[in-house]
Write an enzyme that holds these catalytic residues in place. Structure first.
Site, mmCIF file in Angstrom:
data_model
loop_
_atom_site.group_PDB
_atom_site.id
_atom_site.type_symbol
_atom_site.label_atom_id
_atom_site.label_comp_id
_atom_site.label_asym_id
_atom_site.label_seq_id
_atom_site.Cartn_x
_atom_site.Cartn_y
_atom_site.Cartn_z
ATOM 1 N N ASP A 91 1.171 -1.385 -0.157
ATOM 2 C CA ASP A 91 -0.114 -0.025 0.131
ATOM 3 C C ASP A 91 1.098 1.533 -0.193
ATOM 4 O O ASP A 91 1.426 1.691 1.225
ATOM 5 C CB ASP A 91 -0.701 0.189 1.251
ATOM 6 C CG ASP A 91 -2.169 -0.835 0.952
ATOM 7 O OD1 ASP A 91 -2.179 -2.461 0.072
ATOM 8 O OD2 ASP A 91 -2.890 -1.331 1.936
ATOM 9 N N LYS A 153 -6.429 2.772 -3.065
ATOM 10 C CA LYS A 153 -6.837 3.465 -1.522
ATOM 11 C C LYS A 153 -7.246 4.938 -0.868
ATOM 12 O O LYS A 153 -6.691 6.308 -1.492
ATOM 13 C CB LYS A 153 -6.004 2.573 -0.735
ATOM 14 C CG LYS A 153 -6.728 2.579 0.316
ATOM 15 C CD LYS A 153 -4.797 2.089 1.759
ATOM 16 C CE LYS A 153 -4.612 2.330 2.788
ATOM 17 N NZ LYS A 153 -4.356 1.240 3.203
ATOM 18 N N LYS A 182 -10.046 0.239 -2.539
ATOM 19 C CA LYS A 182 -9.943 -0.576 -0.798
ATOM 20 C C LYS A 182 -10.344 1.566 -0.355
ATOM 21 O O LYS A 182 -9.385 2.806 -0.495
ATOM 22 C CB LYS A 182 -8.964 -0.205 -0.412
ATOM 23 C CG LYS A 182 -9.069 -0.598 0.626
ATOM 24 C CD LYS A 182 -6.963 -0.994 1.048
ATOM 25 C CE LYS A 182 -6.435 -1.435 2.870
ATOM 26 N NZ LYS A 182 -5.639 -2.003 2.979
#
Length: 222
Positions: A91, A153, A182
């Site tokens: 991430d 995300k 996400k």
């Protein structure tokens, strides 16, 4: 719901004080509830890999976290180092300042460099929606898609930003090339999770996975 709720959840602890006991608890919970992954700081990867051996729970770490202001070379090095330790998912935080300056080539190239360093593993690009207007959010999503990301995300959780239904819908509507969304930060209840999943989220970053699953199971019984 296309799959088990547990497999939407990246069970997360990224606090500076997270030591061995916290990581052991996180991984034991992830095994118990069969979460998609644990999301941890890079120094905790070896312990998590050991604790999760023989399970299908992935180990996810963060790159350029939490500000995204590291150089591209450092983000690439972080990714390569984590990969050597066996990390499964990454991430990464974009350079928010570069995005706001409309240095799109820089943002795209940096994401692409991390994707290349990840050697086919999932890369989720944190765009930090809290700092962005809608035009910037859309641009960040499109740049991530062009660069080969697996997910976009919402937030790091290290500011006042929270995942919102509107942001997830906007991100989902502008994602291409199979890129998924996400949602992360502020997800503490089944109602929170359901609203974000209904809006298009395919993963949820949260430390409240056990609570969310319990509330979901109770809702199914009623």
């Amino acid at each position: 719901m296309e799959r088990s709720l547990s497999k939407y959840i990246d069970h997360t602890i990224l606090k500076a004080f997270a030591g061995k006991n916290e990581i052991e608890t996180l991984c034991n919970d992830a095994k118990k509830y069969d979460f998609a992954s644990v999301c941890i700081n890079p120094s905790n990867i070896p312990l998590a890999k050991k604790l999760l051996a023989g399970t299908d729970v992935k180990v996810c770490t963060v790159i350029g976290f939490p500000l995204g202001a590291n150089t591209t070379a450092i983000k690439v090095a972080e990714t390569e180092d984590a990969l050597k330790m066996g990390c499964d998912e990454f991430d990464m935080v974009i350079n928010v300042g570069a995005l706001k300056d409309k240095r799109d080539d820089y943002v795209r190239d940096e994401i692409r460099a991390v994707v290349k360093a990840a050697q086919g593993r999932l890369v989720k690009v944190i765009i930090e929606t809290f700092f962005l207007n809608d035009e910037e959010k859309v641009r960040a999503v499109k740049l991530s898609c062009e660069a080969g990301a697996s997910f976009v995300k919402t937030c790091t959780g290290f500011n006042d930003g929270k995942a919102t239904v509107d942001d997830v819908r906007l991100m989902k509507a502008n994602a291409t090339n199979g890129v998924q969304v996400k949602a992360s930060s502020g997800i503490r209840t089944w109602n929170d999770a359901k609203a974000l999943i209904d809006a298009g989220a395919e993963r949820l970053g949260t430390s409240s996975g056990a609570t969310i699953l319990a509330e979901y199971e109770n809702s199914e019984k009623s």
